[in-house]
Design a protein around this motif. Structure first.
Motif, mmCIF file in Angstrom:
data_model
loop_
_atom_site.group_PDB
_atom_site.id
_atom_site.type_symbol
_atom_site.label_atom_id
_atom_site.label_comp_id
_atom_site.label_asym_id
_atom_site.label_seq_id
_atom_site.Cartn_x
_atom_site.Cartn_y
_atom_site.Cartn_z
ATOM 1 N N UNK A 60 0.632 -1.511 -0.306
ATOM 2 C CA UNK A 60 0.070 -0.286 0.261
ATOM 3 C C UNK A 60 0.590 1.411 0.397
ATOM 4 N N UNK A 61 1.914 1.290 0.881
ATOM 5 C CA UNK A 61 2.758 2.513 0.804
ATOM 6 C C UNK A 61 3.234 2.896 -0.659
ATOM 7 N N UNK A 62 3.876 1.713 -1.277
ATOM 8 C CA UNK A 62 4.527 2.159 -2.826
ATOM 9 C C UNK A 62 3.605 2.251 -3.673
ATOM 10 N N UNK A 63 2.075 2.055 -3.602
ATOM 11 C CA UNK A 63 1.461 2.583 -4.410
ATOM 12 C C UNK A 63 0.576 3.787 -4.380
ATOM 13 N N UNK A 64 1.082 4.328 -2.989
ATOM 14 C CA UNK A 64 0.042 5.602 -2.784
ATOM 15 C C UNK A 64 1.689 6.382 -3.358
ATOM 16 N N UNK A 65 2.759 6.181 -2.739
ATOM 17 C CA UNK A 65 3.835 6.938 -3.856
ATOM 18 C C UNK A 65 3.716 7.045 -5.291
ATOM 19 N N UNK A 66 3.535 5.893 -5.524
ATOM 20 C CA UNK A 66 3.382 5.762 -7.209
ATOM 21 C C UNK A 66 2.214 6.310 -7.790
ATOM 22 N N UNK A 67 1.383 6.770 -6.571
ATOM 23 C CA UNK A 67 -0.018 7.783 -6.733
ATOM 24 C C UNK A 67 0.896 9.085 -7.091
ATOM 25 N N UNK A 131 -8.225 5.474 3.835
ATOM 26 C CA UNK A 131 -8.200 6.638 3.732
ATOM 27 C C UNK A 131 -6.974 7.933 4.132
ATOM 28 N N UNK A 132 -6.667 7.579 5.410
ATOM 29 C CA UNK A 132 -6.303 8.602 5.912
ATOM 30 C C UNK A 132 -4.978 8.498 5.476
ATOM 31 N N UNK A 133 -4.162 6.930 4.931
ATOM 32 C CA UNK A 133 -3.109 6.455 5.059
ATOM 33 C C UNK A 133 -2.846 7.205 3.473
ATOM 34 N N UNK A 134 -4.262 6.845 2.665
ATOM 35 C CA UNK A 134 -4.222 7.422 0.544
ATOM 36 C C UNK A 134 -3.627 8.572 1.185
ATOM 37 N N UNK A 135 -3.879 9.912 1.706
ATOM 38 C CA UNK A 135 -4.172 11.491 1.827
ATOM 39 C C UNK A 135 -2.889 11.832 2.402
ATOM 40 N N UNK A 136 -2.366 10.813 3.644
ATOM 41 C CA UNK A 136 -1.191 11.256 3.988
ATOM 42 C C UNK A 136 0.117 10.844 2.866
ATOM 43 N N UNK A 137 -0.526 10.075 2.042
ATOM 44 C CA UNK A 137 1.093 9.387 1.839
ATOM 45 C C UNK A 137 0.760 10.864 -0.021
ATOM 46 N N UNK A 138 -0.532 10.909 -0.809
ATOM 47 C CA UNK A 138 -0.430 11.432 -1.865
ATOM 48 C C UNK A 138 -0.766 12.454 -1.527
ATOM 49 N N UNK A 139 -1.267 13.180 -0.643
ATOM 50 C CA UNK A 139 -0.874 14.773 -0.810
ATOM 51 C C UNK A 139 -2.143 15.476 -0.886
ATOM 52 N N UNK A 140 -3.498 15.191 -1.967
ATOM 53 C CA UNK A 140 -4.185 15.441 -2.599
ATOM 54 C C UNK A 140 -5.321 14.633 -2.161
ATOM 55 N N UNK A 141 -6.800 15.571 -2.087
ATOM 56 C CA UNK A 141 -8.023 14.549 -2.552
ATOM 57 C C UNK A 141 -8.696 14.920 -3.936
ATOM 58 N N UNK A 142 -9.410 14.482 -4.662
ATOM 59 C CA UNK A 142 -10.164 14.615 -5.627
ATOM 60 C C UNK A 142 -11.549 14.172 -5.876
ATOM 61 N N UNK A 143 -12.092 13.661 -4.120
ATOM 62 C CA UNK A 143 -13.315 12.799 -4.259
ATOM 63 C C UNK A 143 -14.402 13.978 -2.973
ATOM 64 N N UNK A 144 -14.466 14.918 -3.387
ATOM 65 C CA UNK A 144 -15.555 15.885 -1.976
ATOM 66 C C UNK A 144 -16.283 14.922 -2.035
ATOM 67 N N UNK A 145 -16.665 15.437 -0.746
ATOM 68 C CA UNK A 145 -17.273 14.941 0.313
ATOM 69 C C UNK A 145 -19.037 15.756 -0.213
ATOM 70 N N UNK A 146 -20.004 14.396 -0.298
ATOM 71 C CA UNK A 146 -21.653 15.393 -0.551
ATOM 72 C C UNK A 146 -22.409 15.897 0.237
ATOM 73 N N UNK A 147 -22.483 17.502 0.345
ATOM 74 C CA UNK A 147 -23.337 17.529 1.178
ATOM 75 C C UNK A 147 -24.812 18.673 0.997
ATOM 76 N N UNK A 148 -26.169 18.113 1.683
ATOM 77 C CA UNK A 148 -26.638 19.263 1.378
ATOM 78 C C UNK A 148 -27.093 19.998 2.955
ATOM 79 N N UNK A 149 -27.560 21.839 1.885
ATOM 80 C CA UNK A 149 -27.927 22.047 2.517
ATOM 81 C C UNK A 149 -29.522 22.842 2.321
#
Length: 407
Positions: A60-67, A131-149
Motif C-alpha cells: 500500500x505505501x508503495x502504491x500511494x507513493x506511485x500515485x 484513506x487517511x494513509x492515502x491522503x497522508x502519502x499522496x497529499x491531495x484529494x479529488x473526491x469531495x464530500x457531498x453535503x446537503x444544505x
C-alpha cells in the motif's frame, strides 16, 4: 453557522479537461479500465492507478507513493494546473434523466466535530485508516464530500446568476453527461456566499462519511505541521431538493435451509404477500417491498406500520433486516456476510431477475428509497442507517477539482 472557504484548486488545463476527468475508479469494468489506460495518456485514472499492470504486487505505501509521483508528473507536464488565488466553483451536471447543481468549497473540520455538519452513517475503522494513509502519502484529494444544505432562494438565485457568465469548462462525456464549471474568485462574491452559509444553519452529509472521517483522522495525525489546509475538507454542496436518493436492493444466496413454502409462510407473519408473477413490480411507497423468488415477483406489504419507536426502526432497510434478513435468513452482519450482496437502485430490477435466474442467488428484495427528511431526522438524533441503505447522486468526476493538503 457553517463555515465555507475558497481554496487554491488544482484542475485540468482547459484543452484537456474532457480527457483528464474520469468516473470513480471502481465504476469501470476491467475492460473499460484497460482501454482508458492504454489509449488515453491524459486520463486521471493513470494517477489513481499508476503502473496498473503490476500495481497489485506493490504494498500500500508503495502504491500511494506511485500515485503521488504520477500526480506530480501530471502537474509538471501542465496537464494539471494550480490556481493562483483561492476560489469557489459552481458545478452543473446534466444527464439523460437528472440535473444537478452545486458549489465546490472547503468545509470546516471544526463544524464537522461540533455537529454543524451532521452524519447519518457509521464508518468502518479500516476504511477510514486506509484513506487517511492515502491522503497522508499522496497529499491531495479529488473526491469531495457531498453535503446537503437547506433550500434557499437567495443561494439559488446567486447560482443562476453565476451560471449566466462564460464557464471555465463545458464538456460532455461518453455517458452522455454534460459537465459545466464556473469559477467564483471575486472577493465580494466570496464574502457574500460565506456570510450566507454562515446563516443557513446545519449541513448534512449525504455521501462521503468515510472521506470526512479520514480528513479528521489526518488532522489529528499531522496537525503539528501547522498546515492550515488540514483544517478543511473539500465538499460539493447542493440544495436538499437537488439530492437524488436511490435504494440499495438486496440479493441473497440461499433461504437458510427453508423450503420456498416455509419461507413464504414465515414472511406472512409480518407481510401481506401478493404474487405478481412476471410483472416487473417494485415498491411505490414506504412499507412496501418487492421480492423475486423462483421465477416470480411478489409484493410484500408490511402489516403493522405504526409500531416503531424511532425513525431508525421505521426505515424500510431496517424493517427488512429486522423482520426478514436476520430472523428468517440468518444474516446478522450486513457488512461482512458473504451470503448477501447489494445492487444500486439505479440499475433495472431486471438485473435482480437475471442473477437469481442464473442460480447463484436464491432471492432478491427491492426497497423503496429513503428520503432526505429521514436522513436529516436520523442525523439530528445521532442515529445511523443500516449499511447499504442509500445510493446517492450526484457523483463527482475524479480529476476535475483537486484539493491539495498543503499549499
Amino acid at each position: 453557522m457553517a463555515q465555507i472557504v475558497p481554496f487554491r484548486a488544482v484542475r485540468p488545463s482547459g484543452d484537456k479537461v474532457s480527457l483528464v476527468t474520469s468516473r470513480s475508479y471502481d465504476e469501470y469494468s476491467p475492460a473499460e479500465l484497460a482501454s482508458q489506460l492504454d489509449f488515453n495518456p491524459f486520463s486521471f485514472l493513470h494517477v489513481l492507478n499508476p503502473a496498473y499492470v503490476n500495481q497489485q504486487k506493490a504494498g500500500l505505501e508503495k502504491r500511494f507513493k506511485l500515485v503521488a509521483q504520477k500526480y506530480h508528473d501530471f502537474k509538471a507536464d501542465d496537464v494539471l494546473i494550480k490556481e493562483e488565488q483561492p476560489a469557489f466553483y459552481v458545478y452543473h451536471i446534466e444527464s439523460r434523466t437528472n440535473t444537478f447543481t452545486g458549489i465546490i468549497a472547503a468545509t470546516s473540520l471544526e463544524d464537522y466535530r461540533n455537529n454543524v455538519i451532521k452524519k447519518h452513517e457509521d464508518t468502518m475503522q479500516y476504511r477510514v485508516e486506509l484513506f487517511k494513509d492515502y491522503l497522508h502519502q499522496t497529499g491531495f484529494n479529488t473526491e469531495p464530500v457531498l453535503i446537503a444544505y437547506p433550500d434557499d432562494d437567495q443561494v439559488t438565485n446567486w447560482i443562476q446568476k453565476t451560471m449566466e457568465a462564460a464557464p471555465l469548462y463545458d464538456f460532455s462525456t461518453t455517458k452522455r453527461e454534460r459537465h459545466t464549471l464556473w469559477k467564483v474568485s471575486l472577493e465580494s462574491e466570496i464574502a457574500w456566499l460565506q456570510e450566507k452559509f454562515n446563516s443557513l444553519g446545519e449541513l448534512y452529509i449525504a455521501d462521503g462519511h468515510h472521506r470526512s472521517a479520514s480528513a479528521e483522522r489526518l488532522y489529528e495525525q499531522d496537525k503539528a505541521t501547522g498546515n492550515s489546509n488540514l483544517n478543511y475538507f473539500m465538499s460539493f454542496l447542493t440544495a436538499e431538493s437537488n439530492i437524488k436518493i436511490y435504494e440499495y436492493n438486496r440479493i441473497i444466496r440461499d433461504l437458510n435451509g427453508h423450503s420456498q413454502q416455509e419461507f413464504l409462510d414465515l414472511l406472512s407473519e409480518h407481510f401481506w404477500i401478493k404474487n405478481k408473477d412476471q410483472e416487473l413490480w417494485k415498491p411505490t411507497k414506504k412499507y412496501e417491498f418487492g421480492m423475486y423468488l423462483s421465477g416470480a415477483f411478489y409484493a410484500l406489504i408490511l402489516k403493522d406500520s405504526n409500531n416503531f419507536s424511532s425513525v431508525q426502526e421505521g426505515l424500510d432497510a431496517q424493517i427488512l433486516y429486522s423482520k426478514v434478513l436476520e430472523p428468517i435468513l440468518g444474516i446478522h452482519d450486513l457488512r461482512s456476510d458473504e451470503r448477501i450482496e447489494y445492487i444500486p437502485g439505479k440499475q433495472s430490477i431486471i438485473t435482480i431477475k437475471e442473477v437469481v435466474d442464473e442460480g447463484e442467488f436464491e432471492v432478491g428484495f427491492m426497497l423503496f428509497p429513503a428520503n432526505i427528511s429521514e436522513i436529516k431526522t436520523l442525523a439530528d438524533n445521532n442515529l445511523i442507517m443500516p449499511p447499504k441503505s442509500t445510493y446517492i447522486d450526484p457523483k463527482f468526476r475524479s480529476g476535475l477539482i483537486i484539493y491539495e493538503l498543503q499549499d
